[in-house]
Design an enzyme around this catalytic site. Sequence first.
Site, PDB file in Angstrom:
ATOM      1  N   ARG A   1      -4.896   7.307  -1.837  1.00 24.82           N
ATOM      2  CA  ARG A   1      -4.306   7.047  -3.147  1.00 24.82           C
ATOM      3  C   ARG A   1      -5.261   6.178  -3.939  1.00 24.82           C
ATOM      4  O   ARG A   1      -6.032   5.396  -3.351  1.00 24.82           O
ATOM      5  CB  ARG A   1      -2.973   6.304  -2.916  1.00 24.82           C
ATOM      6  CG  ARG A   1      -2.126   6.120  -4.122  1.00 24.82           C
ATOM      7  CD  ARG A   1      -0.843   5.377  -3.753  1.00 24.82           C
ATOM      8  NE  ARG A   1       0.098   5.390  -4.864  1.00 24.82           N
ATOM      9  CZ  ARG A   1       1.236   4.716  -4.891  1.00 24.82           C
ATOM     10  NH1 ARG A   1       1.600   3.971  -3.845  1.00 24.82           N
ATOM     11  NH2 ARG A   1       2.041   4.775  -5.941  1.00 24.82           N
TER      12      ARG A   1
ATOM     13  N   ARG B   1       9.807   2.022  -3.995  1.00 27.49           N
ATOM     14  CA  ARG B   1       9.760   1.126  -5.157  1.00 27.49           C
ATOM     15  C   ARG B   1       9.811   1.961  -6.423  1.00 27.49           C
ATOM     16  O   ARG B   1      10.856   2.109  -7.038  1.00 27.49           O
ATOM     17  CB  ARG B   1       8.498   0.249  -5.092  1.00 27.49           C
ATOM     18  CG  ARG B   1       8.468  -0.883  -6.114  1.00 27.49           C
ATOM     19  CD  ARG B   1       7.165  -1.652  -6.016  1.00 27.49           C
ATOM     20  NE  ARG B   1       6.018  -0.851  -6.374  1.00 27.49           N
ATOM     21  CZ  ARG B   1       5.488  -0.768  -7.590  1.00 27.49           C
ATOM     22  NH1 ARG B   1       5.978  -1.478  -8.571  1.00 27.49           N
ATOM     23  NH2 ARG B   1       4.434   0.012  -7.827  1.00 27.49           N
TER      24      ARG B   1
ATOM     25  N   TRP C   1       6.379   9.335   2.246  1.00 26.85           N
ATOM     26  CA  TRP C   1       6.498  10.677   1.661  1.00 26.85           C
ATOM     27  C   TRP C   1       5.891  11.723   2.595  1.00 26.85           C
ATOM     28  O   TRP C   1       6.507  12.758   2.895  1.00 26.85           O
ATOM     29  CB  TRP C   1       5.783  10.678   0.308  1.00 26.85           C
ATOM     30  CG  TRP C   1       5.998  11.875  -0.539  1.00 26.85           C
ATOM     31  CD1 TRP C   1       7.001  12.788  -0.450  1.00 26.85           C
ATOM     32  CD2 TRP C   1       5.175  12.284  -1.640  1.00 26.85           C
ATOM     33  NE1 TRP C   1       6.852  13.747  -1.424  1.00 26.85           N
ATOM     34  CE2 TRP C   1       5.745  13.456  -2.165  1.00 26.85           C
ATOM     35  CE3 TRP C   1       4.019  11.767  -2.235  1.00 26.85           C
ATOM     36  CZ2 TRP C   1       5.199  14.124  -3.257  1.00 26.85           C
ATOM     37  CZ3 TRP C   1       3.471  12.424  -3.317  1.00 26.85           C
ATOM     38  CH2 TRP C   1       4.060  13.589  -3.833  1.00 26.85           C
TER      39      TRP C   1
ATOM     40  N   SER D   1      -0.177   4.196   0.708  1.00 27.49           N
ATOM     41  CA  SER D   1      -0.799   5.364   0.073  1.00 27.49           C
ATOM     42  C   SER D   1       0.143   6.556   0.016  1.00 27.49           C
ATOM     43  O   SER D   1      -0.275   7.650  -0.363  1.00 27.49           O
ATOM     44  CB  SER D   1      -2.053   5.775   0.847  1.00 27.49           C
ATOM     45  OG  SER D   1      -2.973   4.732   0.863  1.00 27.49           O
TER      46      SER D   1
ATOM     47  N   SER E   1       1.111  -1.485  -5.049  1.00 24.65           N
ATOM     48  CA  SER E   1       2.213  -1.188  -4.135  1.00 24.65           C
ATOM     49  C   SER E   1       2.251  -2.208  -2.989  1.00 24.65           C
ATOM     50  O   SER E   1       3.300  -2.723  -2.628  1.00 24.65           O
ATOM     51  CB  SER E   1       2.043   0.235  -3.586  1.00 24.65           C
ATOM     52  OG  SER E   1       3.125   0.571  -2.773  1.00 24.65           O
TER      53      SER E   1
ATOM     54  N   THR F   1       2.644   7.060   2.784  1.00 24.32           N
ATOM     55  CA  THR F   1       2.978   7.415   4.175  1.00 24.32           C
ATOM     56  C   THR F   1       4.411   7.931   4.299  1.00 24.32           C
ATOM     57  O   THR F   1       4.662   8.939   4.971  1.00 24.32           O
ATOM     58  CB  THR F   1       2.847   6.168   5.084  1.00 24.32           C
ATOM     59  OG1 THR F   1       1.793   5.345   4.611  1.00 24.32           O
ATOM     60  CG2 THR F   1       2.619   6.559   6.506  1.00 24.32           C
TER      61      THR F   1
ATOM     62  N   HIS G   1      -2.001   3.991  10.922  1.00 24.13           N
ATOM     63  CA  HIS G   1      -2.862   3.457   9.863  1.00 24.13           C
ATOM     64  C   HIS G   1      -4.274   3.198  10.394  1.00 24.13           C
ATOM     65  O   HIS G   1      -5.119   2.695   9.663  1.00 24.13           O
ATOM     66  CB  HIS G   1      -2.321   2.117   9.353  1.00 24.13           C
ATOM     67  CG  HIS G   1      -1.111   2.221   8.471  1.00 24.13           C
ATOM     68  ND1 HIS G   1      -0.986   3.162   7.487  1.00 24.13           N
ATOM     69  CD2 HIS G   1       0.013   1.460   8.407  1.00 24.13           C
ATOM     70  CE1 HIS G   1       0.180   2.994   6.856  1.00 24.13           C
ATOM     71  NE2 HIS G   1       0.794   1.974   7.401  1.00 24.13           N
TER      72      HIS G   1
ATOM     73  N   GLY H   1       7.263   4.971  -6.859  1.00 24.71           N
ATOM     74  CA  GLY H   1       6.759   6.301  -6.544  1.00 24.71           C
ATOM     75  C   GLY H   1       6.107   6.983  -7.736  1.00 24.71           C
ATOM     76  O   GLY H   1       6.326   8.172  -7.968  1.00 24.71           O
TER      77      GLY H   1
END
Length: 352
Positions: A171, A311, A94, A90, A179, A92, A151, A313
Amino acid sequence: MASQSDHAAHFSQCFLSPRTQQDIERDEQIYNSYEELTSQLPINHDWPLFSLQHYQSFWIPARFVPACMAIQSHFNPRPSDILLVTNPKSGTTWLKALSFATLHRRSFSLSDHPLLTNTPHQCLPYLEHLFSHRTFPNLNVLPSPTIFATHLPLSLLPQSALRCRIVYLCRDPKDTFVSMYHFVDRSMGSFAEHTSTTQGLDLSKTFQMFSQGTSAFGPFWDHMLGYWKESLRSPEMVLFFRYEEMMEDPVSRLSRLAQFMGCPFSMEEERDGVVEDIVKLCSFDNLREFEVNKDNKGSFEGKLPASSFFRKGKVGDWVNYLSMEMAEKLDAITKEKLHGSGLTFESSSVVP
Ligand code: PAP
């Protein structure tokens, strides 16, 4: 200014304090009992690479269940600490980068920043990893405040976790699934020599499992709802973010994050562009180019390639992988499960 490596080393301090043979044996015994309990839980082997175990209404990756029990009994954060929480995939990585760079902005210059040489996950490891060492970490030796990440769903955290501030990032489930699909597919390649699973991952089968709630730390809807409801009940303790909103306006979201973490940007910092600098430092395009994040060898946590956390983003990349029928099905499930909570996901448009 501190040097780059200082911070990444902080977490290893938790295991350095002297322990008697008695302490070590006691921890071993406790972890043995967690493993014994874990072995009795229902198990699902349908996802390749990791099995899931049904523990207190959630599907937890089997290798983290003992750690989860250890967190439940021994995680005792200080009120000053901050806990970052996400469903896997989701955003993380970032959120870890942004919050780390924000909290420590006065300790490091941009040209000599720990994020240049450490992955965001090395800067802020998961509780699930910290509690996987078969000995309890001594978190009191860490500087205050410390940022932790997990998580785990809210209902699996100990009551003491609600003493510290929690930042939750969610997300659009369609993008989260896509993802996750790519992450597992990619990891199958990295793990190929350790497993017999070398064929591509089955999209429709994994989609079905995700939609039924059988995914790591799932059902995703219960994960979100736990934190969403708590954010409504205690907005001063739980800050609820969406990946899509952060993408749309990262500067204002980062200012809000800093305020919530207790380190608001001053007017001088805003005027000097410090917020924009951190947003830029932590942007997908920037982080992905650092050598440490390009690693393909699986050295992260001894296993996963750092590059697998970077990947595309993008918002709305699901359109490239899901049929309209799949998208509508997942939207309908999400809507039904979140119904009445006030939490919704606008259909996310594609960023090419
Ligand atoms: P985790 O929960 O397993 O730690 P997490 O970081 O949530 O992983 O998932 C990776 C996703 O975040 C990837 O999304 P994608 O597959 O749709 O591309 C990854 O690209 C994205 N991501 C990583 N870093 C950033 C960033 N700096 N900004 C935006 N998105 C990012």
